[in-house]
Scaffold this active site. Structure first.
Site, PDB file in Angstrom:
ATOM      1  N   SER A 268      30.003 -29.321  -9.812  1.00  0.00           N
ATOM      2  CA  SER A 268      28.778 -30.009  -9.387  1.00  0.00           C
ATOM      3  C   SER A 268      28.155 -30.906 -10.449  1.00  0.00           C
ATOM      4  O   SER A 268      27.154 -31.573 -10.177  1.00  0.00           O
ATOM      5  CB  SER A 268      27.742 -28.994  -8.907  1.00  0.00           C
ATOM      6  OG  SER A 268      28.038 -28.594  -7.589  1.00  0.00           O
TER       7      SER A 268
ATOM      8  N   LYS B 287      27.545 -34.440  -9.440  1.00  0.00           N
ATOM      9  CA  LYS B 287      26.342 -34.882  -8.746  1.00  0.00           C
ATOM     10  C   LYS B 287      25.418 -35.721  -9.635  1.00  0.00           C
ATOM     11  O   LYS B 287      24.595 -36.490  -9.119  1.00  0.00           O
ATOM     12  CB  LYS B 287      25.585 -33.671  -8.191  1.00  0.00           C
ATOM     13  CG  LYS B 287      26.352 -32.932  -7.093  1.00  0.00           C
ATOM     14  CD  LYS B 287      25.593 -31.719  -6.595  1.00  0.00           C
ATOM     15  CE  LYS B 287      26.251 -31.084  -5.371  1.00  0.00           C
ATOM     16  NZ  LYS B 287      27.467 -30.337  -5.684  1.00  0.00           N
TER      17      LYS B 287
ATOM     18  N   SER C 152      21.818 -28.320  -5.437  1.00  0.00           N
ATOM     19  CA  SER C 152      23.227 -28.678  -5.604  1.00  0.00           C
ATOM     20  C   SER C 152      23.897 -28.855  -4.246  1.00  0.00           C
ATOM     21  O   SER C 152      24.995 -28.350  -3.985  1.00  0.00           O
ATOM     22  CB  SER C 152      23.970 -27.610  -6.418  1.00  0.00           C
ATOM     23  OG  SER C 152      25.183 -28.116  -6.918  1.00  0.00           O
TER      24      SER C 152
END
Length: 370
Positions: free
Chosen positions: A124, A127, A184
């Site tokens: 993640s 991101k 997330s």
């Protein structure tokens, strides 16, 4: 407040004072320790004592007490989901911290390195790059914080951590930004990629890779906008440092969002998986991530006085190791920075100005040299 912050962050100059520090520490529950203590106490007692206790219980019934309930602080009545990153339950046996780097954003100094060019799935942490493109689109006028996004079927079916977006649901860009930064949310990333690319997610991913190349991320390749497992999707600690450094330089007020410990959408509350927030002095970002192939990753940043540090830790075997090793790095960095500032003050010299992290040379085989 978030709407004002989003408008302000797209024109903000350098890493600095547009930071909203986390205000309250979320205390960890102690029911595991209590349960272990109770178990130990039971095993230490003799069999007659156990029989005596049972007889007393029959004679005088007591109310059953759930272990751990007493010490738990309930923040909300809505369901709470602890969002770690990408995919949830799978074994990560034997993993340790594989890669790390520590950076002083004020001076441009790399204070510590450990295998900084080792390639690993970003999870993640991807991101942060997606948010970079979102904020860049707002700054350029191609996107507005109050724009409403219609969630596609592709976005609503993304696995892993998410906001539970529904197919056809309409949601503002500001809410999707919070979902990406705090929860997330894989579905929010795909919704924004769909929206910004007119449904051509491959074009959005191509822009991600072009932006990464422009930032000097020579050893990174991105396959999707959210970091879900994909063959060939790789990054390094050094590259993630370059991304984080540029992100905070271009959009410092984004930390008002990254420092949020909770986010609620559709009556579901998500907990920011960055355990440094509210527990480590000065911590106000940035992003965690997890996939089985890499372990537990984090880009962490903290500011004390005028000193801002950025630490990248990749490949921890569990969240506790990740927090412990990141805390060690940040503690070491603040001590070094404090000593150098004291020395500069004593000698009357000016501390060096900030500079971008220096890229490692790359060999013909594509491997970064130490």
């Amino acid at each position: 407040m978030l709407f004002v912050a989003v408008l302000a962050l797209v024109g903000a100059p350098l890493v600095g004072d547009g930071v909203a520090l986390a205000k309250h520490a979320r205390q960890e529950t102690k029911h595991e320790a209590a349960a272990k203590s109770a178990k130990s106490g039971r095993s230490a007692k003799s069999a007659p004592a156990v029989k005596s206790r049972r007889a007393a219980a029959v004679a005088k019934p007591e109310k059953a007490v759930r272990p751990g309930r007493k010490g738990r602080h309930v923040r909300s009545r809505v369901p709470v989901e602890n969002e770690e990153g990408d995919v949830g339950a799978c074994a990560v046996t034997g993993l340790t911290v594989k890669s790390a780097i520590l950076f002083n954003a004020n001076t441009g100094e790399v204070l510590y390195e450990q295998n900084p060019d080792f390639q690993i799935p970003p999870a993640s942490l991807t991101k942060v790059l997606t948010l970079y493109l979102i904020f860049d689109a707002i700054r350029e006028g191609r996107l507005r914080p109050w724009d409403v996004v219609d969630v596609s079927e592709r976005a609503s079916t993304q696995g892993g951590s998410n906001m539970h977006l529904r197919n056809g649901e309409s949601i503002k860009v500001t809410e999707l930004i919070k979902g990406i930064a705090v929860a997330s949310a894989n579905d929010a990333c795909m919704a924004m990629a769909d929206y910004l690319s007119g449904g051509n997610v491959d074009a959005f991913v191509a822009l991600m890779n072009a932006t990464a190349k422009r930032l000097g991320m020579a050893n990174s390749v991105f396959i999707n906008p959210n970091g879900l497992p994909a063959d060939g999707q790789l990054t390094t600690a050094r590259d993630m440092l370059k991304l984080a450094s540029s992100y905070l330089e271009q959009f410092p007020k984004a930390l008002t969002i990254h420092s949020m410990q909770f986010f609620t959408h559709n009556n579901r509350q998500r907990h920011n998986a960055n355990s440094l927030l509210g527990t480590y002095e000065g911590a106000d970002g940035l992003k965690t991530g997890f996939v089985c192939a890499s372990g537990y990753n984090i880009i962490a940043t903290a500011k004390r006085g005028e000193t801002r540090l950025i630490a990248v830790v990749l490949g921890s075997r569990n969240p506790r190791v990740r927090q412990r090793e990141t805390t060690k790095l940040l503690d070491r960095g603040f001590k070094i920075a404090e000593a150098k500032l004291a020395e500069a003050k004593r000698t009357g010299t000016q501390p060096p100005l900030a500079a971008a992290p220096v890229a490692a040379p790359v060999t013909a085989q594509g491997q970064a040299q130490p």
